[in-house]
Design an enzyme around this catalytic site. Structure first.
Site, short mmCIF file in Angstrom:
data_model
loop_
_atom_site.label_atom_id
_atom_site.label_comp_id
_atom_site.label_asym_id
_atom_site.label_seq_id
_atom_site.Cartn_x
_atom_site.Cartn_y
_atom_site.Cartn_z
N LYS A 1 -9.37 3.20 -10.46
CA LYS A 1 -10.06 4.48 -10.23
C LYS A 1 -11.38 4.54 -11.00
N ALA B 1 -4.82 -5.45 4.34
CA ALA B 1 -5.57 -4.18 4.45
C ALA B 1 -4.65 -3.03 4.08
N ILE C 1 -4.33 -1.54 -1.85
CA ILE C 1 -5.20 -2.26 -2.80
C ILE C 1 -6.39 -2.88 -2.07
N VAL D 1 -3.16 -15.98 7.83
CA VAL D 1 -3.87 -16.94 6.99
C VAL D 1 -3.10 -18.25 6.97
N ARG E 1 3.66 -5.83 -3.33
CA ARG E 1 4.19 -6.15 -4.65
C ARG E 1 5.71 -6.31 -4.55
N ASP F 1 9.13 0.96 -9.98
CA ASP F 1 8.87 -0.07 -8.96
C ASP F 1 10.00 -1.07 -8.80
N ALA G 1 3.15 5.30 -9.15
CA ALA G 1 3.33 5.69 -10.55
C ALA G 1 4.04 7.04 -10.67
N HIS H 1 -13.23 31.01 -1.54
CA HIS H 1 -14.33 30.59 -0.69
C HIS H 1 -15.59 30.41 -1.52
P1 FAD Z 1 4.95 -1.16 -14.33
O1 FAD Z 1 3.78 -0.27 -14.41
O2 FAD Z 1 4.79 -2.48 -13.68
O3 FAD Z 1 5.48 -1.34 -15.81
C1 FAD Z 1 6.54 -2.15 -16.15
C2 FAD Z 1 6.38 -2.60 -17.58
O4 FAD Z 1 7.57 -3.25 -18.00
C3 FAD Z 1 5.25 -3.61 -17.77
O5 FAD Z 1 4.49 -3.27 -18.91
C4 FAD Z 1 5.98 -4.92 -17.98
O6 FAD Z 1 5.26 -5.83 -18.83
C5 FAD Z 1 7.24 -4.43 -18.69
N1 FAD Z 1 8.39 -5.33 -18.58
C6 FAD Z 1 8.89 -5.92 -17.46
N2 FAD Z 1 9.99 -6.62 -17.76
C7 FAD Z 1 10.18 -6.49 -19.09
C8 FAD Z 1 11.15 -6.99 -19.98
N3 FAD Z 1 12.16 -7.74 -19.57
N4 FAD Z 1 11.04 -6.66 -21.30
C9 FAD Z 1 10.03 -5.87 -21.72
N5 FAD Z 1 9.09 -5.37 -20.92
C10 FAD Z 1 9.16 -5.66 -19.61
N6 FAD Z 1 0.16 3.90 -8.07
C11 FAD Z 1 -0.19 5.19 -7.95
O7 FAD Z 1 0.69 6.06 -7.91
N7 FAD Z 1 -1.50 5.56 -7.85
C12 FAD Z 1 -2.50 4.67 -7.88
O8 FAD Z 1 -3.67 5.03 -7.80
C13 FAD Z 1 -2.17 3.29 -8.00
N8 FAD Z 1 -3.12 2.36 -8.05
C14 FAD Z 1 -2.77 1.04 -8.20
C15 FAD Z 1 -3.80 0.08 -8.21
C16 FAD Z 1 -3.47 -1.25 -8.35
C17 FAD Z 1 -4.57 -2.28 -8.36
C18 FAD Z 1 -2.11 -1.64 -8.51
C19 FAD Z 1 -1.74 -3.08 -8.72
C20 FAD Z 1 -1.10 -0.71 -8.50
C21 FAD Z 1 -1.43 0.65 -8.34
N9 FAD Z 1 -0.44 1.64 -8.28
C22 FAD Z 1 -0.79 2.95 -8.12
C23 FAD Z 1 0.98 1.31 -8.40
C24 FAD Z 1 1.46 1.61 -9.83
O9 FAD Z 1 0.69 0.86 -10.73
C25 FAD Z 1 2.93 1.27 -9.97
O10 FAD Z 1 3.66 1.98 -8.99
C26 FAD Z 1 3.44 1.68 -11.33
O11 FAD Z 1 2.72 1.05 -12.36
C27 FAD Z 1 4.92 1.36 -11.48
O12 FAD Z 1 5.37 1.78 -12.72
P2 FAD Z 1 6.60 1.05 -13.43
O13 FAD Z 1 6.71 1.67 -14.78
O14 FAD Z 1 7.77 1.06 -12.55
O15 FAD Z 1 6.16 -0.47 -13.58
P1 NAI Z 2 0.52 -2.67 0.63
O1 NAI Z 2 1.92 -2.77 1.01
O2 NAI Z 2 -0.12 -1.34 0.52
O3 NAI Z 2 -0.38 -3.49 1.65
C1 NAI Z 2 -0.20 -4.85 1.87
C2 NAI Z 2 -0.85 -5.20 3.21
O4 NAI Z 2 -0.86 -6.59 3.35
C3 NAI Z 2 -0.08 -4.62 4.40
O5 NAI Z 2 -0.97 -3.99 5.26
C4 NAI Z 2 0.57 -5.84 5.01
O6 NAI Z 2 0.75 -5.74 6.40
C5 NAI Z 2 -0.44 -6.91 4.67
N1 NAI Z 2 0.10 -8.26 4.63
C6 NAI Z 2 1.31 -8.68 4.23
N2 NAI Z 2 1.40 -10.02 4.33
C7 NAI Z 2 0.22 -10.47 4.80
C8 NAI Z 2 -0.31 -11.73 5.11
N3 NAI Z 2 0.40 -12.85 4.93
N4 NAI Z 2 -1.57 -11.82 5.58
C9 NAI Z 2 -2.32 -10.70 5.76
N5 NAI Z 2 -1.87 -9.46 5.49
C10 NAI Z 2 -0.62 -9.34 5.00
O7 NAI Z 2 0.39 -3.50 -0.73
P2 NAI Z 2 -0.80 -3.64 -1.76
O8 NAI Z 2 -2.08 -3.16 -1.17
O9 NAI Z 2 -0.72 -5.01 -2.28
O10 NAI Z 2 -0.37 -2.63 -2.88
C11 NAI Z 2 0.90 -2.79 -3.54
C12 NAI Z 2 1.48 -1.48 -3.89
O11 NAI Z 2 0.76 -0.87 -4.94
C13 NAI Z 2 1.46 -0.51 -2.73
O12 NAI Z 2 2.73 -0.55 -2.11
C14 NAI Z 2 1.22 0.81 -3.33
O13 NAI Z 2 2.41 1.52 -3.41
C15 NAI Z 2 0.72 0.52 -4.75
N6 NAI Z 2 -0.65 1.00 -4.86
C16 NAI Z 2 -0.88 2.33 -4.76
C17 NAI Z 2 -2.15 2.82 -4.82
C18 NAI Z 2 -2.36 4.28 -4.66
O14 NAI Z 2 -1.40 5.03 -4.75
N7 NAI Z 2 -3.59 4.73 -4.43
C19 NAI Z 2 -3.31 1.95 -5.01
C20 NAI Z 2 -2.95 0.57 -5.06
C21 NAI Z 2 -1.67 0.12 -5.00
#
Ligand code: FAD
Ligand code: NAI
Length: 475
Positions: free
Chosen positions: A57, A188, A191, A244, A279, A319, A327, A451
């Site tokens: 963000k 697409a 992410i 791919v 993921r 997750d 999150a 408004h």
């Molecule tokens: P995580 O955030 O993955 O945290 C798990 C933690 O546990 C990590 O620190 C890991 O190191 C630790 N851990 C794992 N196993 C062990 C172990 N055995 N011992 C000790 N520690 C351990 N979600 C949104 O809602 N809004 C967004 O805008 C958004 N943007 C995103 C952008 C990107 C690029 C990505 C990759 C994800 C995004 N997400 C977003 C998804 C969001 O980040 C995840 O849904 C969220 O972080 C999940 O929370 P969690 O606590 O389950 O896991």
């Molecule tokens: P995603 O599930 O949103 O999108 C993955 C995309 O890749 C899908 O459209 C899928 O059809 C495509 N795909 C799968 N296999 C493929 C292949 N072999 N070749 C080409 N395309 C393929 O997953 P993404 O974007 O990786 O994000 C992971 C998770 O993180 C999401 O599920 C989302 O919940 C979370 N996230 C949330 C955000 C938010 O809330 N704003 C921002 C970023 C991530």
């Protein structure tokens, strides 16, 4: 006697709120987290704070401002010289925000009386947890309850193996130190669209290869269609229905071979390639022998509706369990589990989890899509209000998109709200609250909206569902 009331393994947005709430509930808690950054530093906050929600963000904001300075300021009569981007400064700002936020989690845990330790946690039989600190020392704790919150990690793609420099995952794509001239994105999804937008706005030529023939199949298709129109106009080259076949790095370039079904193979050459195809749960070395916790065939920790694993006093949230990988979903599960452990009432309403995609325009929704409502067979009505008819949106130079509300014909219950436009992620909160309180479309119609605000679009969409919109012709 147990060492702790609650051990939380994982300090991301699911784990740390669970630990904090358990601490607020006056339980003796330890939160174990093993996160390590590229520079080796150990921080709390998990994917969300270190490599997900927050850094993405920050970059979306910087890149959007850059784009607006170039493309929009002149419309407002603001004259600037040539606008240039200092990528290093942008990355420093992002790193500062992340550092600040992850640091404050340690303070929050401390304030709630939680012991925070950094290293690996492994559940053993009988609710014992083996803790291996980052310095290699090992201890075993016992606990009345254990909460598994180990999160997720990027799904790998065999045909495009990461090399950490040219072919990277989403974390790598957040760390580029220069704008790639040509960027390839595989996937697409959320992410791909968010990070593709960041680097596109900063000047990269972006090609997105998506396997599915449908764009954003999880979203309402009217929204998805509108979004595609804007993304293509912005220069995101989104190619659907592609497979791919391989990606190789040669002399600093990535050669991608893919098929789109029309010809056997096509090629694409880029400077960086981001693989973001979803993921998967992260459960490596999380469970010892004989814990009884079950991992299902998708790698998720099996839980019931209350996030209980079926093993006495062992819970799992975020997750690493079923449901959207978001999150805020993990946070609510973590809090609910901590309250259940304390014997309090808790409930997570999975029907009202909002989704937001932070592109421009933003995309946000809650509840059912029109396709889902249609498939359910329940008679419904639709109200749509375009932001071009909103005074505030026009004043903001943000008149793209619309707000759409679906309500049942029988009892007027709101079934879904879908918004594409400026601040959609903020606007959706009203719809979430309305649905949480089982509001009808009429309830929204009779609610006074200030408004001129963007929120009037949702008000008008609710009115439009009964053909009573004021600020646009009813069709
Ligand atoms: P995580 O955030 O993955 O945290 C798990 C933690 O546990 C990590 O620190 C890991 O190191 C630790 N851990 C794992 N196993 C062990 C172990 N055995 N011992 C000790 N520690 C351990 N979600 C949104 O809602 N809004 C967004 O805008 C958004 N943007 C995103 C952008 C990107 C690029 C990505 C990759 C994800 C995004 N997400 C977003 C998804 C969001 O980040 C995840 O849904 C969220 O972080 C999940 O929370 P969690 O606590 O389950 O896991
Ligand atoms: P995603 O599930 O949103 O999108 C993955 C995309 O890749 C899908 O459209 C899928 O059809 C495509 N795909 C799968 N296999 C493929 C292949 N072999 N070749 C080409 N395309 C393929 O997953 P993404 O974007 O990786 O994000 C992971 C998770 O993180 C999401 O599920 C989302 O919940 C979370 N996230 C949330 C955000 C938010 O809330 N704003 C921002 C970023 C991530």
């Amino acid at each position: 006697m147990s060492d702790y009331d609650v051990i939380v393994i994982g300090g991301g947005p699911a784990g740390y709120p669970a630990a904090i709430r358990a601490g607020q509930n006056r339980l003796k808690v330890v939160c174990i987290d093993e996160w390590r950054n590229y520079d080796g530093s150990a921080t709390f906050g998990g994917t969300c704070l270190n490599a997900g929600c927050i850094p993405s963000k920050a970059l979306l904001e910087s890149s959007e401002l850059f784009h607006r300075a170039q493309a929009e300021f002149s419309v407002h009569g603001i004259k600037t010289g040539p606008v240039a981007m200092d990528v290093a400064a942008m990355q420093r700002r992002k790193a500062g925000i992340v550092r600040n936020m992850t640091g404050s989690i340690v303070q929050l845990l401390k304030a709630a009386g939680v012991t925070a330790v950094q290293g690996h946690g492994k559940l053993l039989a009988g609710r014992k947890v083996e803790f291996t600190a980052h310095d290699g020392s090992v201890m075993t704790f016992s606990s009345k309850h254990v909460v598994l919150a180990s999160g997720s990690q990027p799904m790998p793609l065999k045909t495009a193996a990461l090399d950490g420099t040219h072919i990277v995952d989403s974390w790598g794509a957040l760390e580029f130190d220069a704008v790639p001239k040509r960027l390839g994105v595989i996937g697409a999804g959320v992410i791909g669209l968010e990070l593709g937008s960041v680097w596109r706005r900063l000047g990269a030529d972006v090609v997105v290869l998506e396997a599915m023939p449908t764009f954003l199949p999880i979203a309402d298709q009217q929204l998805a269609k509108e979004a595609m129109k804007h993304f293509r106009r912005q220069g995101l080259d989104i190619r659907l229905g592609t497979k791919v076949l391989g990606a190789t790095v040669t002399q600093g370039e990535v050669w991608v071979n893919y098929s789109d079904g029309t010809v056997a193979s096509q090629s694409l050459t880029v400077d960086k390639l981001v693989v973001c195809i979803g993921r998967r749960p992260h459960t490596a070395d999380l469970l010892g022998e004989g814990t009884g916790v079950v991992i299902d065939d998708r790698g998720l920790i099996k839980v019931n509706d209350h996030c209980h694993t079926g093993v006495e006093n062992v819970w799992a949230v975020g997750d690493c369990v079923r449901g959207p990988m978001l999150a805020h979903k993990g946070k609510e599960e973590g809090i609910a589990v901590a309250d259940r452990i304390a014997g309090l009432y808790a409930h997570v309403n999975y029907e009202t989890i909002p989704s937001v995609i932070y592109t421009a325009p933003e995309i946000a929704w809650v509840g059912q899509t029109e396709e889902q409502v249609k498939a359910s067979g329940r008679p419904y009505k639709v109200g749509c209000f375009p932001f071009i008819a909103s005074g505030r949106a026009r004043a903001m130079e943000s008149s793209q998109g619309f707000a759409k509300l679906l309500a049942a014909r029988d009892d007027d219950q709101i079934l879904g709200v879908h918004i594409i436009g400026s601040m959609a992620g903020e606007l959706i909160a009203e719809a979430v609250l309305a649905m949480e309180y089982s509001a009808s479309a009429e309830d929204l119609q009779r609610t006074i909206h200030a408004h001129p605000t963007l929120s009037e679009a949702l008000h008008e969409a609710a009115l439009a569902a009964d053909k009573r919109a004021i600020d646009m012709p009813n069709r």
